[in-house]
Scaffold this active site. Structure first.
Site, PDB file in Angstrom:
ATOM      1  N   PRO A  18       0.843  -1.189   0.000  1.00 54.03           N
ATOM      2  CA  PRO A  18       0.000   0.000   0.000  1.00 54.03           C
ATOM      3  C   PRO A  18       0.880   1.242   0.000  1.00 54.03           C
ATOM      4  O   PRO A  18       1.751   1.393   0.852  1.00 54.03           O
ATOM      5  CB  PRO A  18      -0.783  -0.121   1.324  1.00 54.03           C
ATOM      6  CG  PRO A  18       0.061  -1.007   2.192  1.00 54.03           C
ATOM      7  CD  PRO A  18       0.830  -1.906   1.284  1.00 54.03           C
ATOM      8  N   CYS A 102       3.615   3.300   8.956  1.00 51.73           N
ATOM      9  CA  CYS A 102       3.881   4.542   8.226  1.00 51.73           C
ATOM     10  C   CYS A 102       4.710   5.493   9.089  1.00 51.73           C
ATOM     11  O   CYS A 102       4.309   5.830  10.201  1.00 51.73           O
ATOM     12  CB  CYS A 102       2.579   5.216   7.816  1.00 51.73           C
ATOM     13  SG  CYS A 102       2.850   6.801   6.969  1.00 51.73           S
ATOM     14  N   ASP A 206      13.501  -2.834   0.251  1.00 54.68           N
ATOM     15  CA  ASP A 206      14.693  -3.049  -0.581  1.00 54.68           C
ATOM     16  C   ASP A 206      14.628  -4.286  -1.467  1.00 54.68           C
ATOM     17  O   ASP A 206      15.676  -4.808  -1.872  1.00 54.68           O
ATOM     18  CB  ASP A 206      15.964  -3.113   0.283  1.00 54.68           C
ATOM     19  CG  ASP A 206      16.284  -1.789   0.962  1.00 54.68           C
ATOM     20  OD1 ASP A 206      15.550  -0.808   0.727  1.00 54.68           O
ATOM     21  OD2 ASP A 206      17.252  -1.751   1.743  1.00 54.68           O
ATOM     22  N   ARG A 229       8.421   0.346  -3.760  1.00 52.53           N
ATOM     23  CA  ARG A 229       9.011   1.326  -4.678  1.00 52.53           C
ATOM     24  C   ARG A 229       9.497   0.716  -5.996  1.00 52.53           C
ATOM     25  O   ARG A 229       9.470   1.385  -7.031  1.00 52.53           O
ATOM     26  CB  ARG A 229      10.155   2.064  -3.969  1.00 52.53           C
ATOM     27  CG  ARG A 229       9.647   3.089  -2.951  1.00 52.53           C
ATOM     28  CD  ARG A 229      10.764   3.769  -2.203  1.00 52.53           C
ATOM     29  NE  ARG A 229      11.393   2.897  -1.224  1.00 52.53           N
ATOM     30  CZ  ARG A 229      12.439   3.256  -0.477  1.00 52.53           C
ATOM     31  NH1 ARG A 229      12.969   4.458  -0.623  1.00 52.53           N
ATOM     32  NH2 ARG A 229      12.941   2.420   0.413  1.00 52.53           N
TER      33      ARG A 229
END
EC number: 1.3.1.-
Length: 332
Positions: A18, A102, A206, A229
């Protein structure tokens, strides 16, 4: 086979993380097409939902082609979180995920997200109350701890499991690290290797290459990985990982034509869902990765990220296709 509640997933499933203003329905659909096994919505504020905030309500949109799909929520107030569960249930997701990770200041300052890592008892009691309030599987996404000196993730994960959490995704950084430094997967492996743990333990942070995903699977023994990402502007990443697992070889990178077509579809889907203004604006963050590796591309990227009119962006796609259609992009 990996199971979240009664949801059956393949061995070592790949989950789309998310991400705020990224994991919307258009992008989730593209990632699903390209091999994501589970997708999650952008995280949704419990306070925003119970106030009927338009942006929060819109994030509840999910579609059949996305399943299994999880709706992720965040908050620190028990009453608000329980009301949110009732609202979320009406969208009929497969999973409700709680964001306890978060690191953004505006979330943490309210005791939500990673802020709750300062109060593990509250984290556990909130999870338990939500588990009891719904028949949907409750999962958790969190970090290793608030800072290096407060890492208790093995204990925390076990306690969450014991109150009914059906899976846990752990980002290999503390809140203090934000997104700096390297993710540490060893504490996540310690959670998995705890003999009392029987729910899936997913790693996050990562996973930027098929080799990294394989390392998380084979060297750390985790049950799956959550990809963030690396997938932004590059939904092909999921299939690339799966191909590497299956063959030990890298899947050929998408051609310029395939990149243009995916970006075009993404933008059109975003416009159809969000309207022409937000659709254009919120798709911009994807273009760098869609066209990564194309030489001398800055002029075209600048057009894409500064144009407010969809017609101009689509025209730029046409220019890219015409100029770079035969370009060989470096593979690795």
């Amino acid at each position: 086979m990996i199971k979240i509640g009664n949801i059956e997933l393949p061995d070592f499933p790949l989950l789309l993380a998310p991400m705020e203003d990224v994991s919307d329905p258009p992008f989730r659909a593209l990632c699903k097409e390209q091999g994501a096994d589970v997708v999650y919505t952008e995280f949704i504020s419990s306070e925003g939902l119970i106030r009927d905030a338009a942006k929060s309500i819109m994030k509840l949109d999910i579609y059949e082609k996305e399943r299994p799909v999880g709706i992720q929520i965040f908050g620190a107030n028990l009453e608000s979180m329980l009301k949110t569960v009732e609202i979320v249930e009406k969208s009929n997701p497969d999973i409700i995920d709680i964001n306890f990770g978060c690191p953004v200041k505006k979330v943490v300052s309210k005791g939500a997200g990673a802020g709750i890592l300062k109060d593990i008892d509250l984290m556990v009691s909130l999870t338990e109350a939500m588990v009891k309030h719904t028949n949907l599987p409750i999962t958790v996404k969190t970090r290793l701890g608030w800072d290096h000196d407060s890492i208790r993730i093995v204990e925390v994960a076990e306690r969450l499991q014991d109150v009914g959490c059906k899976a846990i995704s752990i980002h290999g950084r503390t809140r203090a690290q934000m997104y700096k430094g390297e993710a540490d997967w060893k504490p996540i492996a310690d959670v998995k290797n705890n003999q009392r743990m029987h729910i899936p333990v997913f790693g996050n942070g990562d996973v930027t290459s098929p080799e990294k995903a394989m390392e998380m699977r084979d060297s750390y023994g985790l049950d799956g990985c959550m990809i963030g990402r690396a997938a932004i502007g590059y939904p092909w990443f999921f299939n690339e990982v799966k191909h590497f697992f299956k063959t030990g070889e890298h899947l050929a990178k998408p051609t310029v034509a395939q990149r243009v077509e995916m970006a075009r579809r993404h933008l059109q889907m975003a416009i159809d869902w969000k309207g022409p203004v937000l659709g254009v604006f919120e798709t911009r963050r994807h273009y760098t990765n869609y066209f990564k590796g194309i030489p001398h591309f800055k002029e075209y990227r600048m057009k894409m990220v500064t144009s407010d009119d969809a017609k101009d962006v689509f025209a730029t796609f046409d220019e890219v296709q015409a100029k770079f259609g035969n370009t060989i992009i470096p593979q690795f």
